[in-house]
Design a protein around this motif. Structure first.
Motif, PDB file in Angstrom:
ATOM      1  N   THR A  78      58.136  64.654  40.673  1.00 25.21           N
ATOM      2  CA  THR A  78      58.162  65.734  39.673  1.00 25.21           C
ATOM      3  C   THR A  78      59.529  65.809  38.995  1.00 25.21           C
ATOM      4  N   THR A  79      60.582  65.573  39.745  1.00 23.83           N
ATOM      5  CA  THR A  79      61.934  65.580  39.172  1.00 23.83           C
ATOM      6  C   THR A  79      62.092  64.461  38.141  1.00 23.83           C
ATOM      7  N   TYR A  80      61.583  63.276  38.474  1.00 29.34           N
ATOM      8  CA  TYR A  80      61.635  62.170  37.513  1.00 29.34           C
ATOM      9  C   TYR A  80      60.853  62.532  36.246  1.00 29.34           C
ATOM     10  N   TYR A  81      59.705  63.155  36.428  1.00 29.19           N
ATOM     11  CA  TYR A  81      58.877  63.568  35.286  1.00 29.19           C
ATOM     12  C   TYR A  81      59.649  64.534  34.384  1.00 29.19           C
ATOM     13  N   GLN A  82      60.290  65.528  34.982  1.00 35.31           N
ATOM     14  CA  GLN A  82      61.035  66.520  34.208  1.00 35.31           C
ATOM     15  C   GLN A  82      62.225  65.891  33.488  1.00 35.31           C
ATOM     16  N   GLN A  83      62.902  64.951  34.144  1.00 34.08           N
ATOM     17  CA  GLN A  83      64.040  64.276  33.514  1.00 34.08           C
ATOM     18  C   GLN A  83      63.612  63.512  32.264  1.00 34.08           C
ATOM     19  N   GLU A  90      58.580  59.150  26.422  1.00 37.32           N
ATOM     20  CA  GLU A  90      57.164  59.146  26.777  1.00 37.32           C
ATOM     21  C   GLU A  90      57.028  58.883  28.267  1.00 37.32           C
ATOM     22  N   VAL A  91      56.213  59.687  28.933  1.00 35.48           N
ATOM     23  CA  VAL A  91      56.040  59.567  30.384  1.00 35.48           C
ATOM     24  C   VAL A  91      54.692  58.928  30.681  1.00 35.48           C
ATOM     25  N   THR A  92      54.701  57.924  31.535  1.00 36.32           N
ATOM     26  CA  THR A  92      53.466  57.297  31.994  1.00 36.32           C
ATOM     27  C   THR A  92      53.468  57.296  33.520  1.00 36.32           C
ATOM     28  N   PRO A  93      52.305  57.305  34.139  1.00 33.75           N
ATOM     29  CA  PRO A  93      52.265  57.253  35.605  1.00 33.75           C
ATOM     30  C   PRO A  93      52.857  55.950  36.140  1.00 33.75           C
ATOM     31  N   GLN A  94      52.720  54.847  35.363  1.00 30.41           N
ATOM     32  CA  GLN A  94      53.303  53.571  35.789  1.00 30.41           C
ATOM     33  C   GLN A  94      54.841  53.662  35.857  1.00 30.41           C
ATOM     34  N   LEU A  95      55.404  54.364  34.870  1.00 28.42           N
ATOM     35  CA  LEU A  95      56.858  54.509  34.849  1.00 28.42           C
ATOM     36  C   LEU A  95      57.331  55.372  36.010  1.00 28.42           C
ATOM     37  N   LEU A  96      56.616  56.450  36.306  1.00 27.76           N
ATOM     38  CA  LEU A  96      56.990  57.316  37.433  1.00 27.76           C
ATOM     39  C   LEU A  96      56.878  56.565  38.755  1.00 27.76           C
ATOM     40  N   LYS A  97      55.846  55.753  38.877  1.00 32.27           N
ATOM     41  CA  LYS A  97      55.691  54.930  40.083  1.00 32.27           C
ATOM     42  C   LYS A  97      56.882  53.988  40.231  1.00 32.27           C
ATOM     43  N   ALA A  98      57.249  53.304  39.114  1.00 31.70           N
ATOM     44  CA  ALA A  98      58.359  52.353  39.157  1.00 31.70           C
ATOM     45  C   ALA A  98      59.670  53.043  39.525  1.00 31.70           C
ATOM     46  N   GLU A 103      62.079  50.372  41.238  1.00 35.79           N
ATOM     47  CA  GLU A 103      61.980  49.144  40.448  1.00 35.79           C
ATOM     48  C   GLU A 103      62.882  49.244  39.232  1.00 35.79           C
ATOM     49  N   ASP A 104      63.215  48.083  38.650  1.00 33.06           N
ATOM     50  CA  ASP A 104      64.093  48.020  37.486  1.00 33.06           C
ATOM     51  C   ASP A 104      63.281  48.382  36.253  1.00 33.06           C
ATOM     52  N   THR A 105      63.134  49.685  36.000  1.00 31.48           N
ATOM     53  CA  THR A 105      62.242  50.138  34.931  1.00 31.48           C
ATOM     54  C   THR A 105      62.715  49.725  33.550  1.00 31.48           C
ATOM     55  N   GLU A 106      64.007  49.732  33.320  1.00 29.80           N
ATOM     56  CA  GLU A 106      64.489  49.382  31.979  1.00 29.80           C
ATOM     57  C   GLU A 106      64.161  47.934  31.650  1.00 29.80           C
ATOM     58  N   GLN A 107      64.317  47.044  32.610  1.00 27.71           N
ATOM     59  CA  GLN A 107      64.014  45.631  32.374  1.00 27.71           C
ATOM     60  C   GLN A 107      62.514  45.402  32.296  1.00 27.71           C
ATOM     61  N   THR A 108      61.762  46.057  33.199  1.00 30.58           N
ATOM     62  CA  THR A 108      60.322  45.843  33.253  1.00 30.58           C
ATOM     63  C   THR A 108      59.640  46.255  31.954  1.00 30.58           C
ATOM     64  N   TYR A 109      60.119  47.318  31.357  1.00 30.90           N
ATOM     65  CA  TYR A 109      59.436  47.860  30.193  1.00 30.90           C
ATOM     66  C   TYR A 109      60.214  47.672  28.891  1.00 30.90           C
ATOM     67  N   SER A 110      61.106  46.698  28.831  1.00 26.99           N
ATOM     68  CA  SER A 110      61.887  46.493  27.612  1.00 26.99           C
ATOM     69  C   SER A 110      61.125  45.651  26.600  1.00 26.99           C
ATOM     70  N   LEU A 111      61.471  45.832  25.330  1.00 21.55           N
ATOM     71  CA  LEU A 111      60.837  45.073  24.253  1.00 21.55           C
ATOM     72  C   LEU A 111      61.153  43.589  24.380  1.00 21.55           C
ATOM     73  N   SER A 112      62.388  43.260  24.725  1.00 14.16           N
ATOM     74  CA  SER A 112      62.752  41.850  24.859  1.00 14.16           C
ATOM     75  C   SER A 112      61.983  41.198  26.007  1.00 14.16           C
ATOM     76  N   LYS A 113      61.773  41.954  27.102  1.00 11.44           N
ATOM     77  CA  LYS A 113      61.011  41.418  28.223  1.00 11.44           C
ATOM     78  C   LYS A 113      59.572  41.142  27.792  1.00 11.44           C
ATOM     79  N   LEU A 114      59.005  42.036  26.983  1.00  8.84           N
ATOM     80  CA  LEU A 114      57.650  41.839  26.482  1.00  8.84           C
ATOM     81  C   LEU A 114      57.567  40.593  25.604  1.00  8.84           C
ATOM     82  N   MET A 115      58.547  40.407  24.725  1.00 10.13           N
ATOM     83  CA  MET A 115      58.534  39.248  23.831  1.00 10.13           C
ATOM     84  C   MET A 115      58.705  37.953  24.620  1.00 10.13           C
TER      85      MET A 115
END
Length: 358
Positions: A78-83, A90-98, A103-115
Protein backbone atom coordinates in the motif's frame (compact mmCIF):
# COMPACT_ATOMS: atom_id res chain seq x y z
CA UNK A 1 -1.56 13.55 -9.82
CA UNK A 2 -3.42 10.48 -11.06
CA UNK A 3 -7.11 10.09 -10.28
CA UNK A 4 -8.23 7.65 -7.59
CA UNK A 5 -8.22 3.97 -8.46
CA UNK A 6 -9.78 0.77 -7.15
CA UNK A 7 -6.93 -0.76 -5.17
CA UNK A 8 -6.73 -3.72 -2.86
CA UNK A 9 -4.44 -6.36 -1.37
CA UNK A 10 -5.67 -9.67 -0.01
CA UNK A 11 -4.21 -13.09 0.66
CA UNK A 12 -5.10 -16.58 -0.44
CA UNK A 13 -3.68 -20.09 -0.74
CA UNK A 14 -3.72 -22.78 -3.43
CA UNK A 15 -4.81 -26.05 -1.87
CA UNK A 16 -3.87 -27.98 -5.02
CA UNK A 17 -0.22 -26.97 -4.53
CA UNK A 18 -0.07 -28.17 -0.93
CA UNK A 19 2.49 -30.77 0.09
CA UNK A 20 1.83 -32.71 3.27
CA UNK A 21 -0.94 -30.26 4.03
CA UNK A 22 1.32 -27.19 3.83
CA UNK A 23 1.34 -24.50 1.14
CA UNK A 24 2.56 -20.97 0.41
CA UNK A 25 0.48 -17.86 1.02
CA UNK A 26 -0.21 -15.80 -2.13
CA UNK A 27 -0.63 -12.04 -2.24
CA UNK A 28 -3.30 -10.84 -4.70
CA UNK A 29 -2.84 -7.20 -5.73
CA UNK A 30 -5.68 -5.47 -7.60
CA UNK A 31 -5.57 -2.11 -9.38
CA UNK A 32 -8.85 -1.24 -11.05
CA UNK A 33 -9.93 -4.48 -12.72
CA UNK A 34 -6.44 -5.92 -13.17
CA UNK A 35 -4.98 -8.39 -10.70
CA UNK A 36 -1.70 -10.18 -10.17
CA UNK A 37 -0.91 -12.99 -7.73
CA UNK A 38 2.49 -14.02 -6.43
CA UNK A 39 3.77 -16.41 -3.78
CA UNK A 40 5.16 -15.12 -0.50
CA UNK A 41 7.99 -16.80 1.34
CA UNK A 42 5.65 -17.91 4.08
CA UNK A 43 3.90 -21.24 4.44
CA UNK A 44 0.81 -22.27 6.40
CA UNK A 45 -1.21 -25.43 7.06
CA UNK A 46 -4.18 -25.67 4.72
CA UNK A 47 -6.51 -26.70 7.55
CA UNK A 48 -5.61 -23.56 9.55
CA UNK A 49 -6.42 -21.10 6.75
CA UNK A 50 -9.48 -18.85 7.00
CA UNK A 51 -10.39 -17.94 3.42
CA UNK A 52 -12.97 -15.39 4.56
CA UNK A 53 -10.44 -13.42 6.63
CA UNK A 54 -7.52 -14.00 4.28
CA UNK A 55 -5.33 -15.20 7.14
CA UNK A 56 -4.91 -17.88 9.77
CA UNK A 57 -7.76 -18.80 12.10
CA UNK A 58 -7.48 -16.72 15.27
CA UNK A 59 -7.36 -19.71 17.62
CA UNK A 60 -4.39 -21.25 15.85
CA UNK A 61 -1.17 -20.82 17.94
CA UNK A 62 0.87 -19.30 15.09
CA UNK A 63 -1.98 -17.01 13.98
CA UNK A 64 -0.67 -13.88 15.68
CA UNK A 65 2.77 -14.09 14.06
CA UNK A 66 1.49 -15.04 10.57
CA UNK A 67 -1.31 -12.48 10.48
CA UNK A 68 1.06 -9.73 11.65
CA UNK A 69 3.41 -10.66 8.80
CA UNK A 70 0.57 -10.46 6.28
CA UNK A 71 -0.46 -7.06 7.62
CA UNK A 72 3.12 -5.86 7.14
CA UNK A 73 3.10 -7.13 3.55
CA UNK A 74 -0.16 -5.31 2.90
CA UNK A 75 1.20 -2.12 4.49
CA UNK A 76 4.36 -2.25 2.35
CA UNK A 77 2.49 -2.74 -0.93
CA UNK A 78 0.00 0.00 0.00
CA UNK A 79 2.90 2.36 0.73
CA UNK A 80 4.38 1.71 -2.72
CA UNK A 81 0.95 2.36 -4.24
CA UNK A 82 0.61 5.70 -2.43
CA UNK A 83 4.13 6.77 -3.42
CA UNK A 84 3.40 6.14 -7.09
CA UNK A 85 0.07 7.99 -6.81
CA UNK A 86 1.73 11.04 -5.23
CA UNK A 87 4.41 11.01 -7.95
CA UNK A 88 1.67 11.07 -10.59
CA UNK A 89 2.77 7.75 -12.07
CA UNK A 90 0.52 5.12 -13.57
CA UNK A 91 0.15 2.23 -11.13
CA UNK A 92 -0.14 -1.37 -12.26
CA UNK A 93 -0.29 -4.53 -10.13
CA UNK A 94 2.77 -5.83 -12.04
CA UNK A 95 4.75 -2.77 -10.99
CA UNK A 96 3.70 -3.13 -7.34
CA UNK A 97 4.68 -6.79 -7.41
CA UNK A 98 8.10 -5.90 -8.88
CA UNK A 99 8.67 -3.22 -6.24
CA UNK A 100 7.74 -5.56 -3.40
CA UNK A 101 9.99 -8.34 -4.69
CA UNK A 102 12.87 -5.92 -5.16
CA UNK A 103 13.09 -6.30 -8.91
CA UNK A 104 14.78 -3.64 -11.04
CA UNK A 105 11.55 -1.92 -12.05
CA UNK A 106 13.13 0.98 -13.90
CA UNK A 107 15.10 -1.33 -16.18
CA UNK A 108 12.31 -3.88 -16.58
CA UNK A 109 9.78 -1.32 -17.71
CA UNK A 110 11.95 1.15 -19.63
CA UNK A 111 11.30 2.18 -23.22
CA UNK A 112 14.84 1.30 -24.27
CA UNK A 113 14.46 -2.17 -22.73
CA UNK A 114 11.25 -2.64 -24.73
CA UNK A 115 12.94 -1.58 -27.97
CA UNK A 116 15.86 -3.93 -27.27
CA UNK A 117 13.45 -6.80 -26.63
CA UNK A 118 11.46 -6.00 -29.77
CA UNK A 119 14.64 -6.12 -31.85
CA UNK A 120 15.69 -9.44 -30.32
CA UNK A 121 12.32 -11.11 -30.91
CA UNK A 122 11.56 -9.55 -34.30
CA UNK A 123 14.94 -10.11 -35.95
CA UNK A 124 14.04 -13.60 -37.12
CA UNK A 125 10.62 -12.63 -38.48
CA UNK A 126 11.21 -9.21 -40.05
CA UNK A 127 13.27 -8.40 -43.12
CA UNK A 128 16.52 -6.47 -42.90
CA UNK A 129 14.92 -3.42 -44.52
CA UNK A 130 11.99 -3.44 -42.05
CA UNK A 131 14.38 -3.69 -39.10
CA UNK A 132 16.21 -0.66 -40.49
CA UNK A 133 12.94 1.30 -40.41
CA UNK A 134 12.49 0.40 -36.74
CA UNK A 135 16.07 1.52 -36.06
CA UNK A 136 15.28 4.92 -37.63
CA UNK A 137 12.17 5.27 -35.46
CA UNK A 138 14.26 4.45 -32.40
CA UNK A 139 16.77 7.16 -33.29
CA UNK A 140 13.96 9.70 -33.56
CA UNK A 141 12.59 8.61 -30.17
CA UNK A 142 16.01 9.00 -28.59
CA UNK A 143 16.44 12.47 -30.15
CA UNK A 144 12.98 13.46 -28.92
CA UNK A 145 13.71 12.32 -25.36
CA UNK A 146 17.04 14.13 -25.31
CA UNK A 147 15.84 17.41 -26.83
CA UNK A 148 12.35 17.66 -25.33
CA UNK A 149 12.48 15.65 -22.10
CA UNK A 150 16.16 16.12 -21.19
CA UNK A 151 16.56 12.39 -20.62
CA UNK A 152 17.77 9.29 -22.44
CA UNK A 153 15.05 6.86 -21.35
CA UNK A 154 11.64 6.67 -19.66
CA UNK A 155 9.39 4.04 -18.12
CA UNK A 156 6.96 2.34 -20.48
CA UNK A 157 4.08 3.51 -18.27
CA UNK A 158 5.06 7.10 -19.08
CA UNK A 159 4.35 6.56 -22.78
CA UNK A 160 0.84 8.00 -22.65
CA UNK A 161 -1.43 9.96 -24.99
CA UNK A 162 0.45 13.21 -24.31
CA UNK A 163 3.77 11.52 -25.09
CA UNK A 164 2.39 10.35 -28.44
CA UNK A 165 1.08 13.81 -29.36
CA UNK A 166 4.34 15.47 -28.29
CA UNK A 167 6.36 12.95 -30.34
CA UNK A 168 4.12 13.52 -33.36
CA UNK A 169 4.59 17.30 -33.05
CA UNK A 170 8.34 16.83 -32.76
CA UNK A 171 8.45 14.75 -35.94
CA UNK A 172 6.37 17.28 -37.88
CA UNK A 173 8.57 20.18 -36.79
CA UNK A 174 11.89 18.39 -37.05
CA UNK A 175 14.22 20.11 -39.50
CA UNK A 176 17.09 17.86 -40.67
CA UNK A 177 20.49 19.50 -40.58
CA UNK A 178 21.49 17.89 -43.87
CA UNK A 179 19.87 18.20 -47.30
CA UNK A 180 16.78 16.13 -46.47
CA UNK A 181 13.37 17.74 -46.54
CA UNK A 182 11.10 17.79 -43.44
CA UNK A 183 9.02 14.66 -42.92
CA UNK A 184 5.61 14.53 -44.58
CA UNK A 185 2.40 13.45 -42.85
CA UNK A 186 2.50 9.81 -43.93
CA UNK A 187 6.14 9.55 -42.88
CA UNK A 188 5.18 10.74 -39.39
CA UNK A 189 2.36 8.20 -39.24
CA UNK A 190 4.72 5.34 -40.12
CA UNK A 191 6.96 6.17 -37.14
CA UNK A 192 3.94 6.26 -34.83
CA UNK A 193 2.70 2.92 -36.17
CA UNK A 194 6.07 1.37 -35.31
CA UNK A 195 5.85 2.85 -31.82
CA UNK A 196 2.34 1.42 -31.46
CA UNK A 197 3.58 -2.05 -32.44
CA UNK A 198 6.14 -1.82 -29.65
CA UNK A 199 3.60 -0.67 -27.05
CA UNK A 200 1.29 -3.48 -28.17
CA UNK A 201 4.17 -5.86 -27.41
CA UNK A 202 4.47 -4.25 -23.97
CA UNK A 203 0.77 -4.93 -23.38
CA UNK A 204 1.21 -8.58 -24.30
CA UNK A 205 4.18 -8.80 -21.93
CA UNK A 206 2.02 -7.15 -19.21
CA UNK A 207 4.64 -4.43 -18.84
CA UNK A 208 1.79 -1.94 -19.16
CA UNK A 209 -1.91 -2.34 -18.42
CA UNK A 210 -3.42 0.26 -20.76
CA UNK A 211 -3.00 0.95 -24.47
CA UNK A 212 -1.57 4.49 -24.86
CA UNK A 213 -2.86 4.57 -28.45
CA UNK A 214 -6.47 3.78 -27.47
CA UNK A 215 -7.73 7.32 -28.19
CA UNK A 216 -5.22 8.19 -30.90
CA UNK A 217 -6.35 8.35 -34.53
CA UNK A 218 -3.87 7.81 -37.34
CA UNK A 219 -4.37 10.31 -40.13
CA UNK A 220 -3.12 9.27 -43.53
CA UNK A 221 -3.28 11.55 -46.53
CA UNK A 222 -4.24 9.80 -49.73
CA UNK A 223 -1.45 10.09 -52.31
CA UNK A 224 -2.60 10.20 -55.88
CA UNK A 225 -0.55 7.76 -57.92
CA UNK A 226 -0.13 7.86 -61.69
CA UNK A 227 2.00 6.07 -64.24
CA UNK A 228 4.88 7.92 -65.83
CA UNK A 229 4.59 8.18 -69.57
CA UNK A 230 7.54 7.55 -71.87
CA UNK A 231 8.19 11.28 -72.34
CA UNK A 232 8.44 11.84 -68.57
CA UNK A 233 10.69 8.83 -68.14
CA UNK A 234 12.93 10.00 -70.99
CA UNK A 235 13.24 13.44 -69.38
CA UNK A 236 14.54 11.81 -66.19
CA UNK A 237 16.91 9.53 -68.12
CA UNK A 238 18.73 12.37 -69.87
CA UNK A 239 18.70 14.84 -66.98
CA UNK A 240 22.19 15.58 -65.69
CA UNK A 241 22.25 16.89 -62.14
CA UNK A 242 24.99 19.01 -60.59
CA UNK A 243 24.81 16.91 -57.41
CA UNK A 244 26.21 13.38 -57.65
CA UNK A 245 23.70 11.87 -55.20
CA UNK A 246 20.82 12.86 -57.49
CA UNK A 247 22.53 11.26 -60.48
CA UNK A 248 22.92 8.02 -58.54
CA UNK A 249 19.26 7.95 -57.50
CA UNK A 250 18.23 8.86 -61.05
CA UNK A 251 20.11 5.82 -62.36
CA UNK A 252 18.64 3.56 -59.67
CA UNK A 253 15.15 4.77 -60.50
CA UNK A 254 15.58 4.32 -64.25
CA UNK A 255 17.05 0.85 -63.69
CA UNK A 256 13.99 0.03 -61.57
CA UNK A 257 11.72 1.23 -64.37
CA UNK A 258 13.40 -1.04 -66.94
CA UNK A 259 13.52 -4.11 -64.66
CA UNK A 260 10.44 -3.78 -62.44
CA UNK A 261 12.54 -4.22 -59.28
CA UNK A 262 11.44 -2.65 -56.03
CA UNK A 263 13.85 -0.70 -53.83
CA UNK A 264 14.70 -3.55 -51.43
CA UNK A 265 15.46 -6.00 -54.26
CA UNK A 266 17.55 -3.39 -56.04
CA UNK A 267 19.66 -2.77 -52.93
CA UNK A 268 20.20 -6.53 -52.46
CA UNK A 269 21.15 -7.24 -56.08
CA UNK A 270 24.48 -9.09 -56.32
CA UNK A 271 26.74 -10.40 -59.05
CA UNK A 272 25.43 -13.95 -58.69
CA UNK A 273 21.95 -12.66 -59.59
CA UNK A 274 23.17 -11.87 -63.12
CA UNK A 275 23.15 -14.84 -65.52
CA UNK A 276 23.41 -15.43 -69.25
CA UNK A 277 20.30 -16.95 -70.81
CA UNK A 278 20.04 -19.45 -73.65
CA UNK A 279 19.53 -16.50 -75.96
CA UNK A 280 22.94 -15.13 -74.97
CA UNK A 281 21.37 -12.13 -73.26
CA UNK A 282 21.87 -11.06 -69.64
CA UNK A 283 19.10 -11.87 -67.16
CA UNK A 284 18.39 -11.09 -63.51
CA UNK A 285 17.43 -14.14 -61.47
CA UNK A 286 16.42 -13.73 -57.84
CA UNK A 287 13.82 -14.39 -55.18
CA UNK A 288 11.85 -11.24 -54.42
CA UNK A 289 12.27 -10.38 -50.77
CA UNK A 290 8.66 -9.49 -49.97
CA UNK A 291 7.00 -12.40 -51.77
CA UNK A 292 9.90 -14.88 -51.73
CA UNK A 293 8.95 -15.79 -55.30
CA UNK A 294 11.49 -16.61 -58.04
CA UNK A 295 11.79 -13.94 -60.73
CA UNK A 296 13.56 -13.90 -64.10
CA UNK A 297 13.98 -10.46 -65.68
CA UNK A 298 15.65 -9.62 -68.99
CA UNK A 299 18.21 -6.82 -68.77
CA UNK A 300 17.31 -4.34 -71.49
CA UNK A 301 20.01 -2.14 -73.10
CA UNK A 302 19.24 0.95 -70.96
CA UNK A 303 19.40 -1.11 -67.74
CA UNK A 304 22.57 -2.85 -68.97
CA UNK A 305 24.32 0.50 -69.44
CA UNK A 306 23.43 1.57 -65.91
CA UNK A 307 24.50 -1.79 -64.49
CA UNK A 308 27.93 -1.57 -66.11
CA UNK A 309 28.36 1.91 -64.72
CA UNK A 310 28.07 0.73 -61.10
CA UNK A 311 28.76 -3.01 -60.83
CA UNK A 312 32.50 -2.60 -60.21
CA UNK A 313 32.37 0.69 -58.31
CA UNK A 314 34.12 1.16 -54.98
CA UNK A 315 30.92 1.95 -53.07
CA UNK A 316 29.19 -1.20 -54.32
CA UNK A 317 32.18 -3.45 -53.63
CA UNK A 318 32.17 -2.39 -49.97
CA UNK A 319 28.69 -3.90 -49.51
CA UNK A 320 29.14 -6.74 -52.02
CA UNK A 321 26.18 -5.51 -54.04
CA UNK A 322 25.94 -4.26 -57.63
CA UNK A 323 24.73 -0.82 -56.61
CA UNK A 324 25.74 1.51 -53.77
CA UNK A 325 23.41 1.14 -50.80
CA UNK A 326 21.31 4.15 -49.83
CA UNK A 327 18.65 4.37 -47.14
CA UNK A 328 15.06 4.22 -48.28
CA UNK A 329 14.36 7.52 -46.54
CA UNK A 330 17.11 9.32 -48.43
CA UNK A 331 16.17 7.75 -51.76
CA UNK A 332 12.54 8.86 -51.41
CA UNK A 333 13.67 12.36 -50.49
CA UNK A 334 15.99 12.53 -53.53
CA UNK A 335 13.24 11.23 -55.82
CA UNK A 336 11.07 14.16 -54.77
CA UNK A 337 13.86 16.53 -55.76
CA UNK A 338 14.29 14.77 -59.09
CA UNK A 339 10.58 14.97 -59.84
CA UNK A 340 10.46 18.65 -58.87
CA UNK A 341 13.51 19.56 -60.96
CA UNK A 342 12.01 17.76 -63.98
CA UNK A 343 8.65 19.47 -63.59
CA UNK A 344 6.90 16.15 -62.83
CA UNK A 345 4.07 16.48 -60.34
CA UNK A 346 3.45 12.74 -60.04
CA UNK A 347 4.86 10.87 -57.05
CA UNK A 348 8.04 8.99 -57.95
CA UNK A 349 8.54 5.66 -56.19
CA UNK A 350 10.34 2.44 -57.03
CA UNK A 351 8.46 -0.23 -58.91
CA UNK A 352 4.90 1.01 -59.21
CA UNK A 353 4.40 4.39 -60.87
CA UNK A 354 5.45 4.05 -64.47
CA UNK A 355 4.52 2.34 -67.73
CA UNK A 356 6.73 -0.75 -67.76
CA UNK A 357 8.79 -0.44 -70.95
CA UNK A 358 9.14 -4.17 -71.60
Amino acid sequence: MKTSQLFGVHFTIKKEKAKDGVTNVYAAVTVNKERVRFALKHQVKVDNWDSGRGGLRIKVPEAKETNAYLEQVKFTITTYYQQLQIAGKEVTPQLLKAMFLGEDTEQTYSLSKLMDYHYETASAALTWSTLKHYAVTRRYLEKFLKEKRNTTDIRINDVDYKFIIDFETYLRNHKPKDHQRPMNNNGVMKHLIRLRKMTTLALKLTWISRDPFKNYKFRYKKVETALLNQKELDSIKVKDFAVDRLNIVRDLFVFSCYTGLFYVDLMNLKENNITTGEDGAQWIKLFRQKSDEPTNIPILPVAQQILERYRHGDRAEITGTLFPNLSNQKVNSYLKEIGFMNGIKKVLTFGVHYDNPF
